[in-house]
Write a protein that holds these residues in place. Sequence first.
Motif, short mmCIF file in Angstrom:
data_model
loop_
_atom_site.label_atom_id
_atom_site.label_comp_id
_atom_site.label_asym_id
_atom_site.label_seq_id
_atom_site.Cartn_x
_atom_site.Cartn_y
_atom_site.Cartn_z
N ILE A 117 17.02 29.78 34.49
CA ILE A 117 17.11 29.88 33.04
C ILE A 117 16.51 28.61 32.45
N PRO A 118 16.01 28.65 31.20
CA PRO A 118 15.38 27.46 30.60
C PRO A 118 16.31 26.24 30.65
N GLU A 119 15.76 25.07 30.91
CA GLU A 119 16.56 23.87 31.08
C GLU A 119 17.30 23.47 29.82
N ASP A 120 16.79 23.82 28.65
CA ASP A 120 17.44 23.43 27.40
C ASP A 120 18.51 24.41 26.95
N THR A 121 18.89 25.37 27.82
CA THR A 121 19.91 26.35 27.47
C THR A 121 21.29 25.69 27.49
N ASN A 122 22.02 25.79 26.38
CA ASN A 122 23.36 25.20 26.29
C ASN A 122 24.47 26.25 26.37
N GLU A 123 24.22 27.41 25.75
CA GLU A 123 25.21 28.48 25.77
C GLU A 123 24.58 29.75 26.32
N ILE A 124 25.41 30.53 26.97
CA ILE A 124 24.90 31.77 27.57
C ILE A 124 25.82 32.93 27.23
N THR A 125 25.28 34.12 27.43
CA THR A 125 26.08 35.35 27.41
C THR A 125 26.00 35.96 28.80
N GLY A 126 27.13 36.16 29.40
CA GLY A 126 27.18 36.76 30.73
C GLY A 126 27.55 38.23 30.66
N GLU A 127 26.96 39.02 31.53
CA GLU A 127 27.26 40.45 31.56
C GLU A 127 27.50 40.87 33.01
N ILE A 128 28.66 41.43 33.28
CA ILE A 128 29.04 41.86 34.63
C ILE A 128 28.50 43.26 34.89
N ASN A 129 27.97 43.48 36.08
CA ASN A 129 27.62 44.85 36.50
C ASN A 129 28.94 45.58 36.73
N TRP A 130 29.31 46.39 35.72
CA TRP A 130 30.65 46.99 35.73
C TRP A 130 30.82 48.01 36.84
N GLN A 131 29.83 48.79 37.15
CA GLN A 131 29.95 49.80 38.21
C GLN A 131 30.32 49.14 39.53
N ARG A 132 29.65 48.04 39.87
CA ARG A 132 29.95 47.32 41.11
C ARG A 132 31.33 46.67 41.03
N ARG A 133 31.64 46.04 39.89
CA ARG A 133 32.93 45.37 39.73
C ARG A 133 34.08 46.36 39.90
N PHE A 134 34.02 47.51 39.21
CA PHE A 134 35.14 48.45 39.28
C PHE A 134 35.26 49.05 40.68
N ASP A 135 34.12 49.26 41.33
CA ASP A 135 34.17 49.73 42.72
C ASP A 135 34.93 48.73 43.58
N HIS A 136 34.64 47.45 43.43
CA HIS A 136 35.33 46.43 44.21
C HIS A 136 36.81 46.37 43.85
N MET A 137 37.15 46.58 42.58
CA MET A 137 38.55 46.60 42.17
C MET A 137 39.29 47.75 42.85
N GLN A 138 38.66 48.92 42.88
CA GLN A 138 39.28 50.07 43.55
C GLN A 138 39.47 49.81 45.04
N GLN A 139 38.42 49.29 45.68
CA GLN A 139 38.48 49.08 47.12
C GLN A 139 39.51 48.02 47.49
N HIS A 140 39.52 46.91 46.75
CA HIS A 140 40.43 45.82 47.10
C HIS A 140 41.88 46.22 46.88
N ALA A 141 42.15 46.89 45.77
CA ALA A 141 43.53 47.36 45.53
C ALA A 141 43.92 48.39 46.58
N GLY A 142 42.98 49.25 46.95
CA GLY A 142 43.25 50.23 47.99
C GLY A 142 43.59 49.58 49.31
N GLN A 143 42.91 48.47 49.60
CA GLN A 143 43.21 47.75 50.84
C GLN A 143 44.63 47.20 50.81
N HIS A 144 45.06 46.65 49.68
CA HIS A 144 46.43 46.17 49.56
C HIS A 144 47.42 47.30 49.83
N ILE A 145 47.15 48.47 49.24
CA ILE A 145 48.06 49.61 49.39
C ILE A 145 48.11 50.07 50.84
#
Length: 400
Positions: A76-104
């Motif tokens: 990213i440009p060196e003079d960048t001070n603030e950013i907006t982050g965006e999560i790949n939700w499909q991957r995130r929710f898949d990992h949430m399902q899998q990890h919780a399933g592992q606990h169960i």
Amino acid sequence: MKDRLYYFDPYIKTFSAKVVKQGQDPTGDHFVVLSETAFYPTGGGQPHDIGKINQHDVINVEEVDGEVRHYTANPIPEDTNEITGEINWQRRFDHMQQHAGQHILSAAFVELYGFETVSFHLGKDYLTIDLDVDDIKEEILVQVESLANQIILENRPIETRWISKEEVTQYPLRKKPTVDENIRLVIIPEFDYNGCGGTHPNSTGEVQAIKILNWERQRKKIRVSFVCGNRVIHQLHQKNLVLTKLSQLLNAPESEMENALSRVLETKKELEKSLEEAQDNIMSHKVQVLIEQPMMFNEQLIIKDVLNDYSLQQLQKMARMVISRAKSANVFLVSKTMNKIQFVFSRGTASNLNMKQLAAELLQVIDGKGGGSESQAQGGGETNLSAEEFLSLTLEKLKG
């Protein structure tokens, strides 16, 4: 730990933060460190999140020396001070399902049989847990899977709680926490209490389902492979496609596929046996023709032939057949497929030729590999020589 937004709300899809640091790791990959982040770094058996920072692709997230590094495809440009982050939700929710399933699932193994989980891995297609047992029965897996899915159906809450080292003894934890401070518990009330820093949904119902796929022994442990949530649907879809295609190929309904496949395999075995017998008959005929056309070369009885597309095993078998019928002969068989020469040299009991030495000399010519004994040697290699030229070269070596 307060910079980890996913600890407090794993459902965050976008966030704003300040740039704290930019840099390159020893391999030259660019990264950025933020004042706070919703990106999960690889750890605890769970893979990292991906997404975007100011429209730059985040391809990896790791924790290094206490800081969360976000690796981007382009800096990213060196003079960048603030950013907006965006999560790949499909991957995130898949990992949430899998990890919780592992606990169960892990808790279900403990609840019913006291089997402890000693390791966990969340892969691209399925998950695995290693159980601290050296054997398991199918009925155990069925019962554990049934309990796990019952917990999902009850839609119990999944809670997170921060506790101190002194408070650990107040909870029936499945395993001792690996840290002494900032201890984060993931709790399914009256079922599972576990120290964990991963991402999980708010309730067991969001896991949807758990399906055990397979198990195997791994270093005196039992490794169980399984899927959760949307992966169960994907697995069912893929398996249904395969079954449908097999049903069409076998011309049998799904309920009869096992019997139909067994018949196909049995027919295949019979055909292979018939083919082998036919090949043996052809080879026996070839051997008889060769025996009837020997030649004397340098005071040695020679039986030789050039064959097309014979495997090394076939050449060896043919050589044994020749020697069994002509015990005083020296046998030289050569086959060529594309640019590869394969050969077998063998001698009868009345001969004193050193086949191992002869083969070693010829392997140097074709830069090949091989071996054997003084009575029989074999090998092969890449060469522009024809099979006939290689056989002629072999006979020339006998003169020396």
